[in-house]
Design a protein around this motif. Sequence first.
Motif, PDB file in Angstrom:
ATOM      1  N   ARG A 181      -5.075  -8.792  11.177  1.00 59.90           N
ATOM      2  CA  ARG A 181      -3.727  -8.231  11.245  1.00 59.90           C
ATOM      3  C   ARG A 181      -3.064  -8.608  12.560  1.00 59.90           C
ATOM      4  O   ARG A 181      -3.729  -8.790  13.576  1.00 59.90           O
ATOM      5  CB  ARG A 181      -3.768  -6.711  11.115  1.00 59.90           C
ATOM      6  N   HIS A 182      -1.726  -8.696  12.513  1.00 57.44           N
ATOM      7  CA  HIS A 182      -0.966  -9.047  13.709  1.00 57.44           C
ATOM      8  C   HIS A 182      -0.371  -7.800  14.348  1.00 57.44           C
ATOM      9  O   HIS A 182       0.160  -6.926  13.660  1.00 57.44           O
ATOM     10  CB  HIS A 182       0.164 -10.019  13.361  1.00 57.44           C
ATOM     11  N   TRP A 189      -3.396 -11.373  17.210  1.00 64.41           N
ATOM     12  CA  TRP A 189      -4.065 -11.137  15.933  1.00 64.41           C
ATOM     13  C   TRP A 189      -5.414 -10.493  16.230  1.00 64.41           C
ATOM     14  O   TRP A 189      -6.111 -10.893  17.162  1.00 64.41           O
ATOM     15  CB  TRP A 189      -4.269 -12.448  15.180  1.00 64.41           C
ATOM     16  N   TRP A 202      -6.483 -21.359  11.296  1.00 67.99           N
ATOM     17  CA  TRP A 202      -5.137 -21.241  10.750  1.00 67.99           C
ATOM     18  C   TRP A 202      -4.623 -22.537  10.126  1.00 67.99           C
ATOM     19  O   TRP A 202      -4.892 -23.629  10.621  1.00 67.99           O
ATOM     20  CB  TRP A 202      -4.160 -20.839  11.849  1.00 67.99           C
ATOM     21  N   ASN A 206       0.949 -20.998  11.166  1.00 68.84           N
ATOM     22  CA  ASN A 206       0.733 -19.642  10.654  1.00 68.84           C
ATOM     23  C   ASN A 206       0.183 -18.664  11.682  1.00 68.84           C
ATOM     24  O   ASN A 206       0.196 -17.463  11.444  1.00 68.84           O
ATOM     25  CB  ASN A 206      -0.215 -19.677   9.456  1.00 68.84           C
ATOM     26  N   GLU A 207      -0.305 -19.166  12.820  1.00 71.37           N
ATOM     27  CA  GLU A 207      -0.958 -18.249  13.749  1.00 71.37           C
ATOM     28  C   GLU A 207       0.027 -17.429  14.573  1.00 71.37           C
ATOM     29  O   GLU A 207      -0.331 -16.419  15.160  1.00 71.37           O
ATOM     30  CB  GLU A 207      -1.905 -19.009  14.685  1.00 71.37           C
ATOM     31  N   ALA A 209       3.568 -15.110  14.864  1.00 72.87           N
ATOM     32  CA  ALA A 209       4.373 -14.258  13.985  1.00 72.87           C
ATOM     33  C   ALA A 209       5.518 -13.594  14.748  1.00 72.87           C
ATOM     34  O   ALA A 209       5.992 -12.537  14.386  1.00 72.87           O
ATOM     35  CB  ALA A 209       3.500 -13.201  13.337  1.00 72.87           C
ATOM     36  N   ARG A 218       2.641  -8.413   9.313  1.00 74.96           N
ATOM     37  CA  ARG A 218       1.935  -9.559   8.745  1.00 74.96           C
ATOM     38  C   ARG A 218       0.424  -9.343   8.840  1.00 74.96           C
ATOM     39  O   ARG A 218      -0.085  -8.785   9.806  1.00 74.96           O
ATOM     40  CB  ARG A 218       2.298 -10.842   9.496  1.00 74.96           C
ATOM     41  N   SER A 219      -0.269  -9.817   7.817  1.00 72.15           N
ATOM     42  CA  SER A 219      -1.729  -9.769   7.809  1.00 72.15           C
ATOM     43  C   SER A 219      -2.260 -11.138   7.418  1.00 72.15           C
ATOM     44  O   SER A 219      -1.513 -11.998   6.942  1.00 72.15           O
ATOM     45  CB  SER A 219      -2.229  -8.693   6.843  1.00 72.15           C
ATOM     46  N   GLY A 220      -3.565 -11.345   7.625  1.00 75.68           N
ATOM     47  CA  GLY A 220      -4.153 -12.660   7.421  1.00 75.68           C
ATOM     48  C   GLY A 220      -4.898 -12.780   6.105  1.00 75.68           C
ATOM     49  O   GLY A 220      -5.624 -11.870   5.691  1.00 75.68           O
ATOM     50  N   TRP A 230      -6.349 -20.275   6.979  1.00 75.71           N
ATOM     51  CA  TRP A 230      -5.790 -18.926   7.022  1.00 75.71           C
ATOM     52  C   TRP A 230      -4.270 -18.977   6.957  1.00 75.71           C
ATOM     53  O   TRP A 230      -3.633 -19.865   7.526  1.00 75.71           O
ATOM     54  CB  TRP A 230      -6.201 -18.210   8.301  1.00 75.71           C
ATOM     55  N   SER A 232      -0.615 -16.484   7.183  1.00 79.58           N
ATOM     56  CA  SER A 232       0.033 -15.222   7.555  1.00 79.58           C
ATOM     57  C   SER A 232       0.960 -14.790   6.427  1.00 79.58           C
ATOM     58  O   SER A 232       1.838 -15.548   6.005  1.00 79.58           O
ATOM     59  CB  SER A 232       0.835 -15.417   8.850  1.00 79.58           C
TER      60      SER A 232
END
Length: 248
Positions: A181-182, A189, A202, A206-207, A209, A218-220, A230, A232
């Motif tokens: 989770r961010h 993260w 990632w 996407n890493e 946010a 945002r979650s992974g 991965w 987001s």
Amino acid sequence: MRLESLFSSTDSSRSYIIDNSTTTWREAQSFCRQYHTDLISVRNQTDNQLIHNIINDTEASVWIGLFSDEWEWEWSDNNDSAFRNWRSGQPNKIGDSEDCTEVRMNDQGQWNDAPCSDSNTFVCHEDELILIHKNRSWTEAVRYCRENHVDLVSVDSEKIQRWVKAAVHEASTAEVWLGLRHSCSVGIWFWVNGEIACYQNWAPGNETAVDDCEREVRSGAVQSGGDHLWISLPESKQLNFICTRKDK
């Protein structure tokens, strides 16, 4: 006295436990479910060869998790593997009572249907990760894992990433939730196990946010195909997810 031997896979979260005592198929199933995960489901020739390699007794017959409900053969752990390695002429269900499956070491690991009341050694399997084929938001996935298993998976090493890769290929969604989770307040993260995401895998772009902090949290998630990178995503998206079954 029970004597167990443990063999671990390097490419998945699955371990195999051989119990050298002899018992009926139902008793073996009950033991595996109580102390491990279930009787082994043989998903491919590699699994079948593993059984053949790790059983020392060339005259032994070994229970696996395949059983018959009338004429339908299914796995004890509900695995959908269609792999079969029957001996010629098997299964033949002599007397309509041969509803369980044994691997015969003196037949190069081929399978025979046998009465479930016979006594054989058996192989359990134990999975540290489990893919849940339910579509849930990230928060709902966390709740489900904590109520039924341990937690959403924290992928804090390349080893765990390999386990995740092995688990997600059967997912029904293009992405699968991870325990990632961010935090907009500190711009990092983090994993549900409390660790900051140091090991990362990632997909490009996407890493970060920063631009998403004014909208939904945002979650992974991990791609269930391709390179298993991965992604987001908004936490409300409905996805399959992976739970851990054991504490570290």
